[in-house]
Enzyme design. Structure first.
Site, PDB file in Angstrom:
ATOM      1  N   TYR A  78      49.469  14.369  38.294  1.00 23.19           N
ATOM      2  CA  TYR A  78      48.893  13.444  39.261  1.00 23.19           C
ATOM      3  C   TYR A  78      48.911  14.042  40.659  1.00 23.19           C
ATOM      4  CZ  TYR A  78      49.609  10.115  35.430  1.00 23.19           C
ATOM      5  OH  TYR A  78      49.596   9.475  34.219  1.00 23.19           O
ATOM      6  N   LYS A 117      44.495  -4.080  38.466  1.00 26.36           N
ATOM      7  CA  LYS A 117      45.283  -5.299  38.443  1.00 26.36           C
ATOM      8  C   LYS A 117      46.211  -5.245  37.217  1.00 26.36           C
ATOM      9  CE  LYS A 117      42.843  -6.602  34.924  1.00 26.36           C
ATOM     10  NZ  LYS A 117      43.536  -6.252  33.674  1.00 26.36           N
TER      11      LYS A 117
END
Length: 360
Positions: A78, A117
């Site tokens: 990442y 979300k």
């Protein structure tokens, strides 16, 4: 504003722009799981933007994702993804438990970020991300895709215009059979599993659209504002949660979610003059809107569905691109205040139901 009851009622048109018309930006996808596939397709099919890089803890997994969607760069970390100078914005698609860390990673690298979300595990984590972004003047948006869809704009317009009168109640449910035979992450406390953050966030966020604007949800510091009950799995996450909320104007919301069974997934907004019904999965692009009068007569109806060259996630991606190019730090369709209201409500639900995640 409330319209006179003798005025003929009809649903307004959505004011949502065509997502193809939004500016083009270059996306980096962090964590190529299932939801990342939906996002990558939506960007490619329904916007002018493109996904130019993907990052995973596994380089092979990143490479497979990149090959599937014609993405130029695949990273095995990442850190490498967020450091890519050709990435304009990062889409965080990791499990809920990792949203805070991964959003902060992007922000600290100077990247605007769209976070799936539920935004984080808790309101405290959400504030940490938003504060870090504010210090760097970066755009951060919660990827609650429903709030960017055209039919949600109609809902907002109906409520704000007083078309159905004063709002007195909202009802919404979301139930899918995802436990015990569904994704393992939903049963794991360490991955912030359970029905609430995965499914219940939709009814809670919908209630916030209806009750949370000019009439904000009452402070969750007051026990009377949020009442919840639920059932827990053997590992301590919620299989089912039922929630009652009240806003400052006295309007009520009755919301439910379950990952143990299938429910209609409908929503109703009841007003003093009429009601608005959403059927066919209220949170999705195919939901039908129905305006119903006091005598239960159907006054107007709008079938759901999207053009063939648009996907549901296209709208959130397009709105993020518009905000980014305009120099904004939040979207008016999913403000930071709204994200915090939803997270605070879910924090209180978890407290009352008894769901605690490791490290909290």
């Amino acid at each position: 504003m409330t319209l006179p009851i003798d005025v003929p009622l009809a649903l307004p048109d959505a004011r949502t722009p065509d997502p193809h018309d939004a500016p083009a930006i270059r996306w980096g996808v962090l964590a190529p799981g299932g939801i990342a596939h939906a996002f990558a397709e939506a960007v490619a099919v329904g916007t002018a933007s493109e996904v130019v890089a993907v990052g995973s803890r596994s380089h092979a997994r990143a490479r497979d994702f990149a090959d599937e969607y014609g993405i130029g760069r695949a990273y095995g970390s990442y850190e490498d993804l967020v450091a890519d100078p050709d990435v304009d914005a990062v889409y965080v698609a990791s499990p809920h438990s990792e949203h805070r860390a991964h959003a902060l990673l992007a922000v600290e690298a100077g990247k605007p970020v769209l976070v799936e979300k539920a935004f984080t595990r808790s309101a405290a984590e959400a504030r940490e991300v938003l504060d870090a972004a504010a210090r760097r003047d970066l755009l951060v948006v919660e990827a609650m895709w429903s709030r960017f869809l055209p039919h949600y704009d109609v809902v907002r317009h109906v409520v704000e215009s007083g078309l159905i009168g004063e709002v007195v109640a909202v009802f919404a449910d979301h139930g899918q059979r995802l436990y015990p035979d569904g994704p393992e992450r939903l049963s794991q406390p360490e991955l912030a599993g359970g029905a609430l953050l995965d499914l219940g966030v939709y009814p809670v966020s919908f209630a916030d659209v209806v009750l949370g604007g000019a009439q904000p949800l009452a402070s969750v510091a007051s026990v009377a504002s949020v009442k919840a009950s639920g059932t827990l799995t053997d590992l301590g996450v919620d299989a089912t949660s039922t929630v009652s909320v009240t806003n400052a104007a006295g309007a009520h919301g009755v919301l439910s979610c379950t990952m143990a069974g299938v429910t209609p997934c409908t929503a109703v907004v009841a007003g003093t003059n009429a009601r608005l019904e959403l059927s066919g999965a209220f949170y999705g692009a195919g939901s039908t809107l129905r305006l119903v009068g006091r005598d239960n007569e159907v006054l107007d109806e709008r079938p759901g569905g999207l053009p063939e060259d648009v996907r549901g996630f296209s709208y959130e991606a397009a709105e993020f691109a518009r905000c980014l190019v305009a120099g904004e730090t939040e979207s008016p369709l999913m403000t930071h205040a709204a994200t915090l209201r939803v997270m605070e409500t879910m924090d209180e639900v978890r407290r009352q139901v008894g769901v605690v995640y490791p490290g909290e």
